[in-house]
Motif scaffolding. Sequence first.
Motif, PDB file in Angstrom:
ATOM      1  N   ASP A  71       0.816  -1.281  -0.065  1.00  0.00           N
ATOM      2  CA  ASP A  71       0.004   0.077   0.036  1.00  0.00           C
ATOM      3  C   ASP A  71       0.779   1.103  -0.091  1.00  0.00           C
ATOM      4  N   ASN A  72       1.573   1.242  -0.937  1.00  0.00           N
ATOM      5  CA  ASN A  72       2.536   2.648  -1.315  1.00  0.00           C
ATOM      6  C   ASN A  72       2.381   3.087  -2.813  1.00  0.00           C
ATOM      7  N   TRP A  73       2.288   4.125  -3.041  1.00  0.00           N
ATOM      8  CA  TRP A  73       2.269   4.660  -4.464  1.00  0.00           C
ATOM      9  C   TRP A  73       3.240   4.176  -5.086  1.00  0.00           C
ATOM     10  N   LYS A  74       4.645   4.051  -4.841  1.00  0.00           N
ATOM     11  CA  LYS A  74       5.608   3.458  -5.621  1.00  0.00           C
ATOM     12  C   LYS A  74       5.395   2.042  -6.223  1.00  0.00           C
ATOM     13  N   ASP A  75       4.879   1.352  -5.470  1.00  0.00           N
ATOM     14  CA  ASP A  75       4.547   0.164  -5.923  1.00  0.00           C
ATOM     15  C   ASP A  75       3.387   0.132  -6.863  1.00  0.00           C
ATOM     16  N   VAL A  76       2.410   0.963  -6.547  1.00  0.00           N
ATOM     17  CA  VAL A  76       1.321   0.736  -7.423  1.00  0.00           C
ATOM     18  C   VAL A  76       1.587   1.277  -8.805  1.00  0.00           C
ATOM     19  N   SER A  77       2.193   2.448  -8.744  1.00  0.00           N
ATOM     20  CA  SER A  77       2.530   3.017 -10.114  1.00  0.00           C
ATOM     21  C   SER A  77       3.614   2.393 -10.822  1.00  0.00           C
ATOM     22  N   THR A  78       4.147   1.455 -10.643  1.00  0.00           N
ATOM     23  CA  THR A  78       4.978   0.802 -11.381  1.00  0.00           C
ATOM     24  C   THR A  78       4.223  -0.167 -12.355  1.00  0.00           C
ATOM     25  N   HIS A  79       2.973  -0.498 -12.164  1.00  0.00           N
ATOM     26  CA  HIS A  79       2.192  -1.537 -12.924  1.00  0.00           C
ATOM     27  C   HIS A  79       1.463  -0.729 -14.091  1.00  0.00           C
ATOM     28  N   PHE A  80       1.514   0.604 -14.078  1.00  0.00           N
ATOM     29  CA  PHE A  80       1.014   1.219 -15.258  1.00  0.00           C
ATOM     30  C   PHE A  80       1.805   1.000 -16.552  1.00  0.00           C
ATOM     31  N   THR A  81       3.139   0.997 -16.417  1.00  0.00           N
ATOM     32  CA  THR A  81       3.741   0.696 -17.731  1.00  0.00           C
ATOM     33  C   THR A  81       3.521  -0.851 -18.005  1.00  0.00           C
ATOM     34  N   VAL A  82       3.605  -1.676 -17.030  1.00  0.00           N
ATOM     35  CA  VAL A  82       3.424  -3.452 -17.199  1.00  0.00           C
ATOM     36  C   VAL A  82       1.991  -3.616 -17.781  1.00  0.00           C
ATOM     37  N   THR A  83       1.066  -2.872 -17.242  1.00  0.00           N
ATOM     38  CA  THR A  83      -0.529  -3.323 -17.945  1.00  0.00           C
ATOM     39  C   THR A  83      -0.689  -2.576 -19.280  1.00  0.00           C
ATOM     40  N   SER A  84       0.038  -1.510 -19.697  1.00  0.00           N
ATOM     41  CA  SER A  84       0.159  -1.058 -20.796  1.00  0.00           C
ATOM     42  C   SER A  84       0.637  -1.965 -21.830  1.00  0.00           C
ATOM     43  N   ALA A  85       1.897  -2.191 -21.658  1.00  0.00           N
ATOM     44  CA  ALA A  85       2.494  -3.342 -22.360  1.00  0.00           C
ATOM     45  C   ALA A  85       1.636  -4.800 -22.611  1.00  0.00           C
ATOM     46  N   PHE A  86       1.117  -5.147 -21.631  1.00  0.00           N
ATOM     47  CA  PHE A  86       0.194  -6.226 -22.134  1.00  0.00           C
ATOM     48  C   PHE A  86      -1.080  -5.852 -22.717  1.00  0.00           C
ATOM     49  N   ALA A  87      -1.564  -4.776 -22.548  1.00  0.00           N
ATOM     50  CA  ALA A  87      -2.731  -4.327 -23.409  1.00  0.00           C
ATOM     51  C   ALA A  87      -2.372  -4.361 -24.701  1.00  0.00           C
ATOM     52  N   ALA A  88      -1.043  -3.579 -24.925  1.00  0.00           N
ATOM     53  CA  ALA A  88      -0.715  -3.240 -26.343  1.00  0.00           C
ATOM     54  C   ALA A  88      -0.446  -4.595 -27.129  1.00  0.00           C
ATOM     55  N   ALA A  89      -0.110  -5.840 -26.595  1.00  0.00           N
ATOM     56  CA  ALA A  89       0.280  -6.816 -26.734  1.00  0.00           C
ATOM     57  C   ALA A  89      -1.090  -7.748 -27.019  1.00  0.00           C
ATOM     58  N   ASN A  90      -2.126  -7.347 -26.839  1.00  0.00           N
ATOM     59  CA  ASN A  90      -3.516  -7.987 -26.991  1.00  0.00           C
ATOM     60  C   ASN A  90      -3.494  -9.338 -26.001  1.00  0.00           C
ATOM     61  N   LYS A  91      -2.631  -9.085 -24.931  1.00  0.00           N
ATOM     62  CA  LYS A  91      -2.697 -10.439 -23.849  1.00  0.00           C
ATOM     63  C   LYS A  91      -3.843 -10.520 -23.024  1.00  0.00           C
ATOM     64  N   ILE A  92      -4.904  -9.501 -22.855  1.00  0.00           N
ATOM     65  CA  ILE A  92      -5.682  -9.485 -22.073  1.00  0.00           C
ATOM     66  C   ILE A  92      -6.924 -10.087 -22.595  1.00  0.00           C
ATOM     67  N   GLY A  93      -7.499 -11.109 -22.057  1.00  0.00           N
ATOM     68  CA  GLY A  93      -8.242 -12.131 -22.699  1.00  0.00           C
ATOM     69  C   GLY A  93      -8.007 -12.898 -23.885  1.00  0.00           C
ATOM     70  N   ALA A  94      -6.686 -13.257 -24.026  1.00  0.00           N
ATOM     71  CA  ALA A  94      -6.179 -13.877 -24.813  1.00  0.00           C
ATOM     72  C   ALA A  94      -6.757 -15.414 -24.749  1.00  0.00           C
ATOM     73  N   THR A  95      -6.463 -16.016 -26.124  1.00  0.00           N
ATOM     74  CA  THR A  95      -6.797 -17.688 -25.735  1.00  0.00           C
ATOM     75  C   THR A  95      -6.063 -18.452 -24.874  1.00  0.00           C
ATOM     76  N   GLY A  96      -6.559 -18.872 -24.023  1.00  0.00           N
ATOM     77  CA  GLY A  96      -5.901 -19.734 -22.792  1.00  0.00           C
ATOM     78  C   GLY A  96      -6.456 -21.163 -22.487  1.00  0.00           C
ATOM     79  N   LEU A  97      -6.292 -21.692 -21.245  1.00  0.00           N
ATOM     80  CA  LEU A  97      -6.455 -23.054 -21.027  1.00  0.00           C
ATOM     81  C   LEU A  97      -8.148 -23.118 -21.003  1.00  0.00           C
TER      82      LEU A  97
END
Length: 190
Positions: free
Chosen positions: A121-147
């Motif tokens: 629960d600190n902003w430094k931890d939370v804010s690092t996830h914006f770049t990560v989520t942006s990269a996975f969204a741009a790669a169309n990995k959200i809701g991709a084919t899975g098991l």
Amino acid sequence: GKPYVENGRQWAAHDIGLTHKTCAWMPHGFMSVNTDIGAGWAFLRSLYRQYADWGVDFVKVDCIFGTDYSPEEVITISQLLRELDRPIVLSISPGTEVTVPLAENISEHVNMYRITGDDWDNWKDVSTHFTVTSAFAAANKIGATGLRGKSWPDLDMLPFGWLTDPGVNQGPHRPCNLTFDEQKAQVCTW
């Protein structure tokens, strides 16, 4: 209930555990299973069949992705879960962070794959996830084919409400240190 026998040899746990591949945060507990041998497959098959018999519908396997990447074990577990008569959600977790290229070859074998380390629960931890989520969204990995359906990158923790500090398993508890706006931003990102 009986020892596994293959080609006249009786196999035991020490024969299938890969003691050199332990989990970084729990080196004396978790280890990988040798999926190159029939005894490793037999052990994992019996484990997941037992879970299915118990009615388990969600399995999270730690230290198998990211820095502890074991594609053979992930694919083996996925294949064994496909054999079952009932679906079990497969979630995998890294020792630390994951990149989009690492997820390319594995997301189709799982339902969820964690893409970040623990955050608190600190902003430094939370804010690092914006770049990560942006990269996975741009790669169309959200809701991709899975098991047995779709796969989802997982940011894991939402440290809200009454918390303890990292590494502490009991009280005293304290309120979340994130402001209300920071908590809203984190929920929207997740």
